[in-house]
Design an enzyme around this catalytic site. Structure first.
Site, PDB file in Angstrom:
ATOM      1  N   VAL A  48       0.833  -1.197   0.000  1.00 30.37           N
ATOM      2  CA  VAL A  48       0.000   0.000   0.000  1.00 30.37           C
ATOM      3  C   VAL A  48       0.872   1.253   0.000  1.00 30.37           C
ATOM      4  CG1 VAL A  48      -1.708   1.291   1.325  1.00 30.37           C
ATOM      5  CG2 VAL A  48      -1.828  -1.204   1.228  1.00 30.37           C
ATOM      6  N   CYS A  49       0.664   2.101  -0.990  1.00 35.03           N
ATOM      7  CA  CYS A  49       1.376   3.376  -1.103  1.00 35.03           C
ATOM      8  C   CYS A  49       2.901   3.131  -1.052  1.00 35.03           C
ATOM      9  CB  CYS A  49       0.876   4.326  -0.007  1.00 35.03           C
ATOM     10  SG  CYS A  49       1.426   6.015  -0.250  1.00 35.03           S
ATOM     11  N   GLN A  50       3.588   3.731  -0.098  1.00 34.30           N
ATOM     12  CA  GLN A  50       5.034   3.525  -0.003  1.00 34.30           C
ATOM     13  C   GLN A  50       5.325   2.035   0.221  1.00 34.30           C
ATOM     14  OE1 GLN A  50       6.802   4.778   3.676  1.00 34.30           O
ATOM     15  NE2 GLN A  50       8.691   5.477   2.689  1.00 34.30           N
ATOM     16  N   GLY A  90       3.785  -0.272  -1.165  1.00 32.80           N
ATOM     17  CA  GLY A  90       3.714  -0.866  -2.498  1.00 32.80           C
ATOM     18  C   GLY A  90       5.039  -0.726  -3.222  1.00 32.80           C
ATOM     19  N   LEU A 125      -1.094  -0.983  -4.461  1.00 30.87           N
ATOM     20  CA  LEU A 125      -2.214  -0.041  -4.384  1.00 30.87           C
ATOM     21  C   LEU A 125      -1.666   1.375  -4.217  1.00 30.87           C
ATOM     22  CD1 LEU A 125      -3.320  -2.708  -2.340  1.00 30.87           C
ATOM     23  CD2 LEU A 125      -5.352  -1.463  -2.998  1.00 30.87           C
TER      24      LEU A 125
END
Lengths: 345, 443
Positions: free
Chosen positions: B148-150, B152, B172
């Site tokens: 998720v985000c960083q 990811g 994501l």
């Protein structure tokens, strides 16, 4: 439907009634939360204060308290906005409105108050910073009294100026910061060129550098604030234009919330445009970098002062942290090797 | 002359004002009663911990639809409970209800003693250890990574360095190409002197980072949000929902200085990940080494990580099976929005189910730290046949049998055979949601 021409007078009366009602309610609530409030406080303030003090302790209690404060701020901003635009609305009511003069109908002082609050601009903080510089020089003047005297005079001059009046004008503050910086260069700044004074010279130099860093930070902060304030005025002009366009198109605001939404949207766009610029990045970075530099120097001063005391200094703790970090890695690597050997068996 | 407010009704105006005041009062009363704001309530079990990190296994909520466990790697910024913010808006609960076996890393709150943690430590250290812990706990060779985000970005880097342990990669709203100028965060990070920041603080305070995030939309995030909140303040449930999000927004752990330094200098400023020059420890990261199936999810209105930064992953990997999914919404909406619960979670589950291997490994031993490459090929074969499967019903996964025809070493063949058993596919019950019509995501 009320007579439109009397609407705003009616609105003002209604608002006054509502505020009175609010105060009555506040007094009732105040009796429930007596802790911390005094009779001499403004009822609304004391009510807020009491409510804030009634929040439970603990992480989530603090969150609820913070949220309440922010909500209060949001509604205050909304009310300030209403006050700010009152002359414009009056002009509309009096049919004396002239799109070319919309800008004259807004009070720059009130705009500034609104933006100061939004961005946490606090010109008193700049004065405090200068005061801090003065205190530091006071504290260490035993090491270099002549130079400390110059710095003290410079800080006192700044603090004794008609600060409260100037604080309403970002340009004036900015000019004063520049002047302050120049004074510093001519006075305390000269310390860098003085010959050695003995074993404490290093400490004096550190203090002087720190004072200079604080002044630089103040100056950069003022430049940044000035840019933000200027954009705030620009945002206001954008709202005025949008209102003028609406008037021109024969449209109406159905309720104050609609106007509030337009104000939020218009200002957000104006600031977003600023945020995209190189000038903003440069000014913001100049301010934060100056702050980081000052912080680093402050740490170094504390280091120097603690040197002879039986207290672990920051640099020593950093060494410990580094050692712990390296050891952790080593232990993990060894554990992994042991595990692998066990698996091979 | 027009009167702008001529439609106002004075009585209605009084009502509006007194409503606002009334709501503020009622809200204050409710707020003083708030002592505990529950978040992250999906039942979970601690299975591994290391330094400040904890790794949890969520209690399964439905019959297993996937043999391969999913390890969620959250960002270092903010806390992972956003994925399980409240029972009726829980991305995690949704995945569990769809039969996924979910694990999650909680990075904890770094303190000054963590200031020297680097990206290498997070990725080749912590994530690798968590992947091993999950493989051991779930008794599988591989995991599906969901970053998720960083997190990811970290997952992508990990998958390129340790492809033998990653069966599927899902990212994501994770940035990979940092050259874009579409977002303020990217512009500001590029001009920030991160060295001065890290040198001044060691562990960079979360509140400092948060101030930066709030500056992205100062009027909406500092004023409008709280004025809007007045309208829900009277309703205790809605107020609590608001407070849960507030709790998450302002619950910002500090950032380990060295890791942040490298993330900003090498990625935001140097774009080294996309260029293939990022160095982690003694290894160079090449996203082209990613060959497993990937699902790249981006949000069309993401003001933090713009689509251009996210979508780039699909052009940088070597995977043949790669899917791009556009979520109509913003960065946070991906996890807590109503559409996310209704559409995204099922889409992810379906994507995973169609790329699952039927049965876990039978060995009772813990998987080795670096498993033999022998297991890689059969999985690749499964990937190959599963390639077009996003639009296929799971029950049609029988062609997996093709994998058995792959020429492989005996060990590989055995593994592939296991993977080919259609029986295993049918053993895993297909949740009802997968049988319903599913709109194929925009590519």
């Amino acid at each position: 439907m009320e007579n439109p021409s009397d609407y705003l007078d009616g609105w003002m009366k209604i608002q006054q009634q509502a505020i009175n009602a609010l105060r009555d309610q506040a007094l009732q609530v105040q009796s429930l939360y007596q802790n911390g409030a005094t009779a001499s406080d403004n009822p609304f303030t004391s009510w807020s204060k009491s409510v804030l003090e009634a929040f439970p302790f603990g992480a989530d209690g603090n969150l609820a308290k913070d949220t309440f404060s922010k909500t209060q701020f949001g509604t205050e901003a909304m009310q300030k906005l209403y006050e700010l635009w009152q002359p414009l609305l009056n002009a509309i009511r009096d049919k004396s409105i002239d799109p070319a003069n919309y800008g004259n109908l807004t009070d720059p002082t009130k705009i500034k108050q609104l933006f100061d609050k939004l961005f946490n601009f606090d010109f008193d903080a700049i004065a405090q910073l200068q005061n801090q510089t003065k205190q530091i020089t006071d504290l260490y003047e035993q090491f270099g009294k002549p130079w400390a005297d110059v710095a003290k005079t410079q800080s006192a001059n700044f603090l004794n100026g008609d600060y409260s009046q100037n604080s309403l004008q970002p340009e004036a503050i900015f000019t004063q910061m520049k002047a302050s910086m120049a004074m510093f260069e001519k006075s305390t700044g000269r310390i860098f060129s003085v010959p050695a004074l003995g074993k404490d010279r290093e400490k004096i130099e550190q203090i002087s550098k720190y004072a200079k860093a604080l002044s630089t930070f103040s100056s950069k902060q003022a430049e940044y604030y000035q840019l933000m304030q200027a954009t705030g005025y620009e945002g206001t002009q954008a709202v005025i234009k949008a209102v003028a366009a609406k008037v021109g198109a024969g449209e109406k605001f159905e309720k104050f919330d609609d106007f509030f939404a337009l104000w939020i949207d218009s200002n957000e766009k104006t600031f977003n445009k600023l945020f995209q610029t190189k000038e903003f990045s440069e000014k913001r970075n100049a301010m934060t970098d100056a702050g980081f530099t000052a912080r680093k120097m402050y740490n170094e001063i504390i280091e120097g002062q603690l040197f002879d005391l039986p207290i672990a200094r920051r640099s020593e703790m950093d060494e410990v942290y580094k050692l712990v970090y390296d050891l952790r890695k080593k232990v993990k690597s060894l554990e992994s090797q042991v595990q692998e050997l066990k698996t091979q068996r | 002359m027009n009167n702008l407010f001529s439609n106002f009704d004075a009585k209605a105006a009084l009502k509006q004002l007194s409503d606002v005041n009334g709501k503020l009062m009622k809200g204050a009363e409710l707020l003083t009663d708030v002592e505990d704001i529950d978040v992250g309530t999906a039942p979970k079990q601690l299975i591994y911990e290391e330094d400040k990190l904890t790794l949890f296994h969520y209690k399964p909520e439905a019959k297993k639809a996937c043999g391969i466990p999913v390890l969620v790697v959250y960002a270092l910024v903010n806390r992972p409970y956003m994925l399980d913010i409240q029972p009726d808006r829980s991305f995690i609960r949704n995945l569990l209800n769809l039969g996924l076996d979910v694990y999650i890393i909680d990075w904890g709150y770094p303190t000054q003693s963590d200031r020297y943690l680097s990206m290498d430590d997070y990725i080749n250290g912590y994530i690798d250890n968590c992947v091993d812990a999950v493989r051991k706990h779930a008794k599988t060779d591989k995991v599906s990574l969901m970053g998720v985000c960083q997190g990811g970005t970290f997952s992508g880097i990990y998958a390129s360095l340790h492809p033998e342990k990653v069966h599927n990669l899902i990212t994501l709203v994770a940035p990979f190409d940092f050259t874009t100028d579409d977002a303020l965060l990217f512009n500001w990070s590029k001009s920030m002197d991160v060295d001065a920041l890290v040198d001044a603080y060691g562990v960079v305070p979360g509140s400092l980072m948060n101030d930066g995030f709030l500056m992205l939309m100062p009027f909406n995030l500092n004023i409008k949000k709280y004025v809007d909140m007045l309208h829900v303040m009277e309703d205790k449930e809605k107020l609590l929902n608001f407070l849960r999000m507030e709790k998450w927004i302002f619950d910002s752990p500090g950032q380990a200085g060295e890791c942040l330094r490298q993330f900003v200098n090498d990625l935001y400023k140097g774009n080294k990940l996309a260029k293939g020059t990022l160095q982690l420890g003694d290894k160079t990261v090449n996203l082209g080494d990613i060959k497993m199936p990937i699902l790249t999810i981006y949000a069309s209105a993401d003001h933090l990580v713009p689509p251009a930064a996210t979508k780039a992953l699909n052009d940088l990997v070597s995977s043949e099976d790669k899917t791009l999914y556009e979520f109509q919404g913003g960065h946070i909406g991906v996890f807590v929005g109503a559409r996310s619960q209704k559409e995204l979670a099922p889409a992810i589950a379906k994507w995973l189910v169609t790329r699952d291997v039927p049965a876990p490994i039978k060995s009772k031993e813990a998987p080795k730290k670096s498993p033999a490459p022998a297991i890689e090929k059969p999985v690749a074969a499964v990937t190959e046949v599963a390639k077009p499967a996003i639009a296929k019903p799971v029950v049609k996964k029988a062609p997996v049998a093709k994998a058995t025809t792959t020429k492989a070493s005996p060990a590989k063949a055995t593994k592939a055979k296991t993977a080919a058993k259609p029986k295993a596919v049918t053993t895993n019950a297909v949740p009802e949601v997968f049988k319903t019509t599913f709109k194929k995501p925009a590519k």
